[in-house]
Design an enzyme around this catalytic site. Structure first.
Site, PDB file in Angstrom:
ATOM      1  N   ASP A 209      -6.901  -1.104 -19.349  1.00  0.00           N
ATOM      2  CA  ASP A 209      -6.214  -0.609 -18.175  1.00  0.00           C
ATOM      3  C   ASP A 209      -7.221   0.252 -17.404  1.00  0.00           C
ATOM      4  O   ASP A 209      -8.342   0.492 -17.853  1.00  0.00           O
ATOM      5  CB  ASP A 209      -4.955   0.186 -18.570  1.00  0.00           C
ATOM      6  CG  ASP A 209      -3.968   0.280 -17.423  1.00  0.00           C
ATOM      7  OD1 ASP A 209      -2.783   0.518 -17.673  1.00  0.00           O
ATOM      8  OD2 ASP A 209      -4.407   0.099 -16.257  1.00  0.00           O
TER       9      ASP A 209
HETATM   10  C1  GLC Z   1      -2.623   0.926 -13.429  1.00  0.00           C
HETATM   11  C2  GLC Z   1      -1.534   0.401 -14.344  1.00  0.00           C
HETATM   12  C3  GLC Z   1      -1.667  -1.062 -14.662  1.00  0.00           C
HETATM   13  C4  GLC Z   1      -2.242  -1.786 -13.455  1.00  0.00           C
HETATM   14  C5  GLC Z   1      -3.666  -1.308 -13.281  1.00  0.00           C
HETATM   15  C6  GLC Z   1      -4.343  -1.945 -12.061  1.00  0.00           C
HETATM   16  O1  GLC Z   1      -3.008   2.199 -13.834  1.00  0.00           O
HETATM   17  O2  GLC Z   1      -1.316   1.085 -15.577  1.00  0.00           O
HETATM   18  O3  GLC Z   1      -0.359  -1.535 -15.018  1.00  0.00           O
HETATM   19  O4  GLC Z   1      -2.215  -3.184 -13.656  1.00  0.00           O
HETATM   20  O5  GLC Z   1      -3.756   0.109 -13.184  1.00  0.00           O
HETATM   21  O6  GLC Z   1      -3.722  -1.521 -10.896  1.00  0.00           O
END
Ligand code: GLC
Length: 744
Positions: A282
């Site tokens: 993430d």
């Molecule tokens: C965010 C979220 C994740 C998302 C990623 C990209 O922090 O936790 O669900 O896909 O970043 O935006």
């Protein structure tokens, strides 16, 4: 040298085949693998590591040209302009040494331009086919603009509505979550991989929704048994459905951050499930392992992540900064880098990116908001609304003078809900607009409140308008930003003066219908006495207005069911239907005021509940009313004792005893009375939507393999344990009479 280069791919292929399970979960083939091996064998270490780097982009493409040209970027996210995506791809394909295209990712969570209900609303439909169709439409719109990877579906089981991200998943139940996740994977990727296929990304792996206190990003303390029985099955189902990618979660579980957790990323995901897609972190979750106190610096966490099984780094720059040094020093094997790059290249080859890296910018425009897309979004919004209370005020009779009020009545941005990055509010049709269209000349609009958090002391304008009307429709709930990532709440009551507005409207003596648009199940018990009907719509998306007008007018009969438990008060959290029985299951209500003064203390006869709020929720999982009534009868099993390899054959009659056509979500729950470990009081094992004409009755037959009753027991294996079971067929998780059977 040439001679070696011929044999090298074969050797790599042979080695890879030894470590990889026989069947590819992503649908790869020997030809794809050979192609990946050939490419891998030509790559420098730096180029390999470049593929493992994902960066978020914005502004000018030229800002990133050098990095892309030098092969230091394998994926970008947050660019959706097709012209710019083509420019990025030209840099990678035509100007880098090996011409490897980029994986372009985006959070396409519940629609791209055509925004569907938030995932919690989609779960309320209990309609996987519809959800699959919605995901397919999202893929058509997004891939037309060059987005070939979505960070969806979110499969996090959520049992605590304080957690803002409950909005993004399919609720509290493992079985429902798994069915919805499979549907989205199929929809995003398509039956056959082609240029409209968008790689799904199942997230957040794993247990993120169990954040302590419902506070986002917080620690979780899930045992392996909880992981195995509740949190992992939806991910396994999605892997089996062909999910091509997976994202690690921010949380540490039992002290180990998921981005460095080899047990889940390697042991479970790769060795047990055979997943051969790519694993991405993430956003900076690799770097956050330093903050967790799990690593000393970026080099340390890069090492921990790659060794645990991470393939691609989202926004820590940990791999591109330190992996080459780690490999040169021997701290990390180049084989681990090859494994990661193989997974990444496999996804790129399977998506056909090498053959089709570019999109037709003009053609992309015609795909967006296609009438069929809007119609599907309208159907999804219709099916996602849950009728929680109704004294007969709904559906609205014709000819009424209607007052429309409330902060969500004409809120085109908030109606889209959280994670609607590419939704455009100018395309939203609000309830106000739709009701004016459905009831021409009958609608008066007085906002009452401009937004959900607004405070007001008096509502004279609204109550005066109510007295001149026959019925009031109050659209309440949450602004979109009040749920979703990082937006946890400790108080789940309607915000601002919304409850006061409802009470003021009720005081006029006119019938009041509350329509709540929210990202979570709010605690609405105190509002119930002030409304004649309550229709709950989890942020319904672009077509929410027409869908709600369809439902309020009776043109469509509500069929949604709650995918989460609705609490009476936030103090009950977490409260969910499929809980264990405990040694003192709740059986009576000695409430706070029943206790005498100086009452003597005793441990006899006590059970598990709250003196002030009891043990039951306001509305249970699976609950939802209709404008008609359904009855269940003649529920029977084909026999009393089953072997573990047999199938439960359930028969029943479902009747629509009302005066309107309607659809019932028939639910089957099972309970394992005694196990090597304690088991939930009910577990959903089947559901199906059954449309019935007014007065119609239909015999149903439902088959459930006994092996579906397996669980991870005390000996750490999946199996059905022999013994006594109970089964319910009902319209929600708190109804029905049990039918008993045995497994030998
Ligand atoms: C965010 C979220 C994740 C998302 C990623 C990209 O922090 O936790 O669900 O896909 O970043 O935006």
């Amino acid at each position: 040298m040439k001679q070696i280069s011929i044999f090298l791919p074969i050797l790599i292929l042979a080695a890879a085949a030894c470590s990889r399970p026989s069947v590819s979960t992503t649908g790869s083939t020997p030809e794809v693998e050979a192609r990946v091996s050939r490419l891998l064998s030509q790559m420098t270490l730096a180029e390999k590591i470049g593929q493992m780097n994902q960066i978020s982009v914005g502004g000018s493409v030229s800002d990133y040209a050098e990095a892309v040209r030098n092969g230091q970027v394998g994926s970008i996210l947050n660019e959706v302009d097709p012209e710019k995506i083509n420019a990025f791809q030209r840099l990678a394909v035509e100007e880098s040494r090996l011409g490897i295209p980029l994986l372009v990712g985006r959070d396409v969570i519940h629609g791209f331009h055509t925004v569907f209900p938030i995932p919690l609303g989609l779960a309320s439909t209990f309609d996987p086919a519809l959800v699959e169709k919605g995901a397919r439409i999202a893929a058509l719109e997004a891939t037309a603009q060059g987005v070939r990877w979505t960070f969806s579906p979110m499969l996090d089981i959520a049992r605590d509505p304080r957690w803002g991200r409950i909005a993004e998943g399919s609720g509290e139940d493992t079985f429902l979550d798994a069915r919805m996740g499979e549907a989205m994977v199929r929809g995003y990727q398509g039956e056959v991989l082609d240029t409209t296929s968008m790689a799904a990304c199942i997230k957040h792996f794993v247990g993120y929704g169990a954040a302590e206190g419902g506070r986002d990003y917080n620690s979780t303390f899930l045992t392996e048994r909880q992981l195995r029985n509740v949190y992992l099955p939806p991910f396994e189902a999605a892997v089996k459905a062909g999910a091509m990618t997976l994202m690690t979660s921010f949380n540490d579980n039992d002290g180990v951050p998921s981005t460095g957790n080899a047990f889940v990323l390697d042991e479970v995901l790769r060795r047990e499930w055979g997943f051969d897609g790519l694993v991405v972190t993430d956003w900076n979750s690799m770097g956050e392992m330093i903050v967790h106190g799990f690593g000393t610096d970026r080099k340390d966490v890069a090492e921990k992540a790659v060794k645990a099984g991470v393939d691609m780094d989202m926004m820590t720059y940990g791999f591109v900064s330190h992996l080459e040094e780690l490999v040169r020093s021997g701290a990390v094997r180049e084989a681990d880098v090859d494994r990661a790059v193989r997974n990444i290249l496999r996804v790129k080859v399977l998506l056909g990116l090498f053959e089709h890296p570019y999109v037709d910018v003009e053609a992309a425009k015609a795909v967006q908001y296609a009438p069929a897309h809007l119609e599907a979004a309208r159907t999804a919004a219709q099916e996602s609304a849950v009728l929680l209370a109704n004294d007969g005020t709904l559906p609205l009779r014709e000819g009424l003078r209607i007052l429309v009020t409330g902060p969500l009545a004409d809120a085109p941005h908030d109606q889209l809900g959280t994670w609607a990055f590419d939704g455009e509010k100018n395309h939203t049709i609000t309830p106000l607009a739709a009701l004016r269209d459905r009831f021409p000349g009958q609608v008066t609009y007085v906002p009452g409140l401009r937004y959900s958090r607004e405070h007001r002391d008096r509502f004279d304008d609204v109550t005066a308008a109510a007295r001149r009307s026959d019925v009031v429709l109050a659209f309440l709930g949450e602004e979109a930003i009040l749920s979703g990532e990082a937006h946890s709440l400790a108080d789940l009551n309607l915000k601002g003066s919304q409850s006061d507005l409802l009470a003021a409207l009720h005081s006029t003596g006119k019938p009041v219908v509350a329509v709540v648009m929210a990202g979570r199940p709010l605690t609405v018990e105190r509002d119930l006495p002030h409304c004649n009907a309550l229709l709950y719509s989890f942020h319904p998306g672009t077509m929410g207005g027409p869908a709600l007008a369809d439902l309020l007018s009776g043109d469509v009969n509500p069929s949604g069911k709650t995918p989460v438990t609705f609490l009476r008060t936030v103090g009950q959290a977490p409260l969910y239907y499929n809980h264990n029985r405990t040694g003192r299951p709740y059986n009576r209500e000695t409430m706070l005021d029943d206790i005498g003064l100086e009452a003597g203390q005793t441990s006899l006869g006590n059970t598990s509940y709250y003196l002030d709020y009891g043990a039951y929720p306001l509305f249970p999982f699976g609950y939802g009313l209709s404008y008609t009534e359904f009855t269940y009868s003649d529920i029977a099993l084909d026999k009393e004792i089953y072997g573990p390899e047999e199938t439960l054959d359930i028969s029943l009659t479902l009747r629509n005893t009302g005066s309107r056509d309607g659809t019932e979500v028939v639910q089957v729950y099972v309970r394992d009375l005694v196990g090597s470990v304690t088991r939930p009081v009910r577990e959903l094992k089947h559901f199906e939507r059954v449309p019935l004409k007014a007065g119609e009755s239909r015999p149903l037959r439902i088959r459930i393999p006994v092996r579906e009753l397996a669980f991870w027991g005390l000996d750490g294996t999946w199996k059905v344990e022999p013994g006594d079971f109970q089964l319910w067929v009902a319209g929600d998780s708190a109804s029905g009479e049990p039918v008993s059977f045995k497994v030998n």
